[in-house]
Design a protein around this motif. Structure first.
Motif, short mmCIF file in Angstrom:
data_model
loop_
_atom_site.label_atom_id
_atom_site.label_comp_id
_atom_site.label_asym_id
_atom_site.label_seq_id
_atom_site.Cartn_x
_atom_site.Cartn_y
_atom_site.Cartn_z
N ALA A 93 0.83 -1.21 0.00
CA ALA A 93 0.00 0.00 0.00
C ALA A 93 0.86 1.26 0.00
N MET A 94 1.92 1.26 0.82
CA MET A 94 2.81 2.42 0.85
C MET A 94 3.54 2.61 -0.47
N ILE A 95 4.01 1.53 -1.05
CA ILE A 95 4.71 1.62 -2.33
C ILE A 95 3.77 2.07 -3.43
N SER A 96 2.55 1.56 -3.43
CA SER A 96 1.56 1.94 -4.43
C SER A 96 1.22 3.42 -4.33
N PHE A 97 1.03 3.90 -3.12
CA PHE A 97 0.73 5.32 -2.92
C PHE A 97 1.87 6.19 -3.42
N LEU A 98 3.09 5.84 -3.05
CA LEU A 98 4.24 6.64 -3.48
C LEU A 98 4.42 6.61 -4.99
N SER A 99 4.16 5.47 -5.62
CA SER A 99 4.32 5.40 -7.07
C SER A 99 3.30 6.28 -7.78
N VAL A 100 2.07 6.32 -7.30
CA VAL A 100 1.05 7.17 -7.91
C VAL A 100 1.41 8.64 -7.73
N VAL A 101 1.93 9.00 -6.57
CA VAL A 101 2.33 10.39 -6.33
C VAL A 101 3.48 10.77 -7.27
N VAL A 102 4.46 9.91 -7.42
CA VAL A 102 5.61 10.20 -8.28
C VAL A 102 5.18 10.29 -9.74
N ILE A 103 4.36 9.36 -10.19
CA ILE A 103 3.90 9.40 -11.58
C ILE A 103 3.08 10.66 -11.83
N SER A 104 2.24 11.06 -10.88
CA SER A 104 1.46 12.29 -11.02
C SER A 104 2.38 13.51 -11.11
N LYS A 105 3.38 13.54 -10.26
CA LYS A 105 4.32 14.66 -10.26
C LYS A 105 5.07 14.75 -11.59
N VAL A 106 5.50 13.62 -12.11
CA VAL A 106 6.20 13.61 -13.39
C VAL A 106 5.28 14.08 -14.50
N TYR A 107 4.04 13.59 -14.50
CA TYR A 107 3.09 14.00 -15.54
C TYR A 107 2.80 15.49 -15.47
N ILE A 108 2.63 16.04 -14.27
CA ILE A 108 2.38 17.47 -14.13
C ILE A 108 3.57 18.27 -14.65
N GLY A 109 4.79 17.81 -14.35
CA GLY A 109 5.98 18.50 -14.86
C GLY A 109 6.05 18.49 -16.37
N ILE A 110 5.74 17.36 -16.99
CA ILE A 110 5.75 17.26 -18.46
C ILE A 110 4.67 18.16 -19.05
N TYR A 111 3.48 18.15 -18.44
CA TYR A 111 2.38 18.98 -18.95
C TYR A 111 2.74 20.46 -18.88
N GLU A 112 3.31 20.90 -17.74
CA GLU A 112 3.67 22.31 -17.60
C GLU A 112 4.77 22.70 -18.57
N GLU A 113 5.72 21.79 -18.81
CA GLU A 113 6.79 22.08 -19.76
C GLU A 113 6.24 22.23 -21.18
N GLN A 114 5.34 21.36 -21.58
CA GLN A 114 4.74 21.45 -22.92
C GLN A 114 3.89 22.72 -23.03
N HIS A 115 3.12 23.03 -22.00
CA HIS A 115 2.29 24.21 -22.03
C HIS A 115 3.15 25.48 -22.10
N HIS A 116 4.25 25.49 -21.36
CA HIS A 116 5.17 26.64 -21.36
C HIS A 116 5.82 26.81 -22.73
N SER A 117 6.23 25.69 -23.36
CA SER A 117 6.87 25.79 -24.67
C SER A 117 5.86 26.22 -25.74
N GLN A 118 4.59 25.84 -25.61
CA GLN A 118 3.56 26.27 -26.57
C GLN A 118 3.32 27.77 -26.46
N GLU A 119 3.34 28.30 -25.24
CA GLU A 119 3.15 29.73 -25.07
C GLU A 119 4.26 30.52 -25.73
N HIS A 120 5.50 30.03 -25.61
CA HIS A 120 6.63 30.72 -26.24
C HIS A 120 6.54 30.62 -27.76
N THR A 121 6.11 29.49 -28.28
CA THR A 121 5.99 29.31 -29.72
C THR A 121 4.90 30.22 -30.28
#
Length: 110
Positions: free
Chosen positions: A73-101
């Protein structure tokens, strides 16, 4: 002892149903149209595996399986948090690069 034998077929049926649901979640995790769908499917799969481990602990009368379930349960919770954090970082990076373009194209036209 007889009371415990009454629940044995119920536990087996429950494990079979959970296995089928686990397969359906795996299909959703692979197919899912959005990343959020995939993330929820993976989280649900983790929860179902924890329930399956708990049922097995009751069925086999092994207490150490509950400890394994808690660690899972602890490992599952941490993996979902890490995957969410990575996805949010990728989304913000793509959104930021689109604004500059888009901003660069507007400056070139004007």
């Amino acid at each position: 002892m007889e009371k415990e034998l009454i629940y044995h077929p119920l536990f087996i049926c429950l494990l079979i149903v959970l296995s089928f649901m686990l397969l359906v979640c795996l299909i959703r995790a692979v197919k899912g149209p959005r990343v959020a769908d995939r993330l929820m499917a993976v989280n649900m799969m983790g929860t179902m595996v924890m329930v399956m481990i708990s049922v097995l602990a009751l069925l086999l009368r092994e207490g150490y399986l509950v400890d394994i379930c808690l660690i899972y349960a602890m490992i599952s919770f941490l993996s979902v948090v890490v995957i969410s954090k990575v996805y949010i970082g990728i989304y913000e990076e793509q959104h930021h690069s689109q604004e500059h373009t888009e901003g660069g194209n507007a400056d070139e036209r004007g």
